[in-house]
Design an enzyme around this catalytic site. Structure first.
Site, PDB file in Angstrom:
ATOM      1  N   GLY A 174       0.800  -1.220   0.000  1.00 50.62           N
ATOM      2  CA  GLY A 174       0.000   0.000   0.000  1.00 50.62           C
ATOM      3  C   GLY A 174       0.835   1.273   0.000  1.00 50.62           C
ATOM      4  O   GLY A 174       2.005   1.276   0.415  1.00 50.62           O
ATOM      5  N   GLY A 179       0.174  -5.799   1.023  1.00 48.70           N
ATOM      6  CA  GLY A 179      -0.937  -5.891   0.081  1.00 48.70           C
ATOM      7  C   GLY A 179      -0.498  -6.238  -1.325  1.00 48.70           C
ATOM      8  O   GLY A 179      -1.275  -6.810  -2.097  1.00 48.70           O
ATOM      9  N   GLU A 195       3.424  -5.333   8.395  1.00 43.39           N
ATOM     10  CA  GLU A 195       2.495  -4.295   8.843  1.00 43.39           C
ATOM     11  C   GLU A 195       2.491  -4.051  10.352  1.00 43.39           C
ATOM     12  O   GLU A 195       2.379  -2.908  10.818  1.00 43.39           O
ATOM     13  CB  GLU A 195       1.068  -4.633   8.381  1.00 43.39           C
TER      14      GLU A 195
END
Length: 392
Positions: free
Chosen positions: A72, A119, A142
């Site tokens: 992302g 992602g 993350e």
């Protein structure tokens, strides 16, 4: 629809039609092909169009430059933090797209020759065939910045052998191409200098038959032999430690193992865990554990709630602080709040998992007749935004 051989030029995605083959190329090489609103929108448009196109038989996806996709666009999230729900559209579209990638009706092949993280890896792992090379680097980092393992990875990681999923999600440990094949997160290992020839051969096939495609890839692929120091050879230690009930117990068990001969590799991993967001770690562990008993749809809906609550700073602003330290100021010295695992209230963690307002929940298609339904445009939130615009 594009004509035969025509290239549809988009800012960040290139779509091509070559006979019965459809090729999408992530085309932001300088930004490591990070996932932006434009990327998500265009990929979804292509995949829906190609699944409905009777002439399309085989779908290929690759990344331009040295990355497949680094995940992302963190700066996009950071810059939107002072405007409530400024990123809801791209988050909704991405998770909705993840469901369709997992359940796609035509043969897909991802050609992954470089970085595939977070992602971005959701465009690799769920494919019928995912081809990796010696240049492939995978991770889901993350939790270290106060976020959680998303884009379907609470579903994917929770189904890995033993407690490897918890290990990868909490530590952000990297896997190479051979390791990805060994644990089933990729299907074939092909040397990078053969990848272009494989792509050309797949295009010449003019077929989406699974057995034919598999046979073709196998002409270029090599048998995988793990390196002696591969993290996958440490599975027994990982299972002992990452099966513990809480993050605190996991770290304590891991530290105890680090003192044993041959376990020197653990020390830097423990240091990384201790530098990570306590809130992010707790949320991530619970999400992976719940994922074991959830369907793909349930995992994506849960992850959407977690992401929206994270972006809204429902219990913590750690994600924004993590992004600041990593990509804005680049001081690598985040100031977490709460600062320790003991200070993270479990009741607050519960708040992150509660359903959102009805008009914001992720809509996953429940029937084949409505397979491509539930788009952001038809969500209650989009309708609410439109009403507010009309009022103004």
């Amino acid at each position: 629809m594009a004509q035969q051989g025509e290239i549809i030029n988009e800012p960040f995605v290139i779509g091509e039609e070559k006979g019965s083959v459809r090729l999408s190329t992530l085309n932001r090489p300088r930004q490591l092909n990070v996932i932006s609103p434009e990327v998500v929108l265009k990929l979804a448009e292509y995949l829906e169009m190609w699944e409905k196109d009777d002439q399309a038989k085989l779908i290929l996806i690759k990344g331009a430059g040295r990355a497949f996709s680094a995940g992302g666009d963190l700066k996009m999230f950071y810059n939107g933090q002072d405007s409530k729900d400024s990123c809801v559209e791209v988050v909704y579209r991405m998770y909705w797209l993840c469901y369709h990638i997992h359940t796609y009706k035509k043969t897909q092949v991802s050609l992954v020759n470089g970085i595939s993280m977070g992602g971005g890896a959701s465009l690799m792992v769920p494919m019928k065939f995912s081809v990796v090379t010696e240049k492939t680097v995978f991770s889901t980092p993350e939790a270290s910045i106060g976020f959680h393992t998303d884009c379907g990875f609470s579903y994917i990681h929770s189904r890995l052998p033993g407690y490897l999923g918890e290990f990868l999600a909490l530590t952000g440990a990297r896997l190479n191409g051979k390791e990805l094949v060994a644990i089933g997160m990729a299907t074939h290992f092909v040397p990078s200098d053969k990848l272009a020839d494989l792509e050309a051969q797949l295009v010449r096939l003019d077929s989406g038959d699974v057995d034919v495609v598999r046979s073709t890839i196998e002409e270029f692929s090599e048998k995988v032999n793990l390196d002696k120091d591969s993290i996958l050879n440490k599975q027994s230690v990982i299972n002992v430690c990452f099966s513990k009930e809480s993050v605190k117990q996991i770290i304590q068990a891991f530290e105890a193992e680090a003192s044993k001969e041959g376990n020197e590799w653990i020390t830097p991993v423990v240091k990384g865990l201790k530098r990570s967001s306590p809130t992010g770690l707790k949320i991530t562990l619970r999400s992976i554990r719940e994922g074991r008993n959830q369907t793909l749809s349930d995992c994506l809906k849960k992850e959407f709630r977690l992401t929206m609550n994270t972006l809204r700073k429902t219990i913590s602003a750690d994600m924004y602080e993590g992004i600041r330290a990593l990509t804005i100021d680049k001081d690598n010295s985040p100031k977490w709040s709460p600062a320790t695992l003991d200070e993270v209230d479990d009741e607050n963690i519960n708040l992150m998992f509660k359903p959102l307002e009805d008009d914001i929940e992720l809509l996953i298609p429940e029937t084949e007749d409505n397979r491509w339904g539930g788009k952001y445009e038809t969500s209650g939130y989009a309708s609410l935004i439109q009403c507010k615009r009309e009022e103004n």
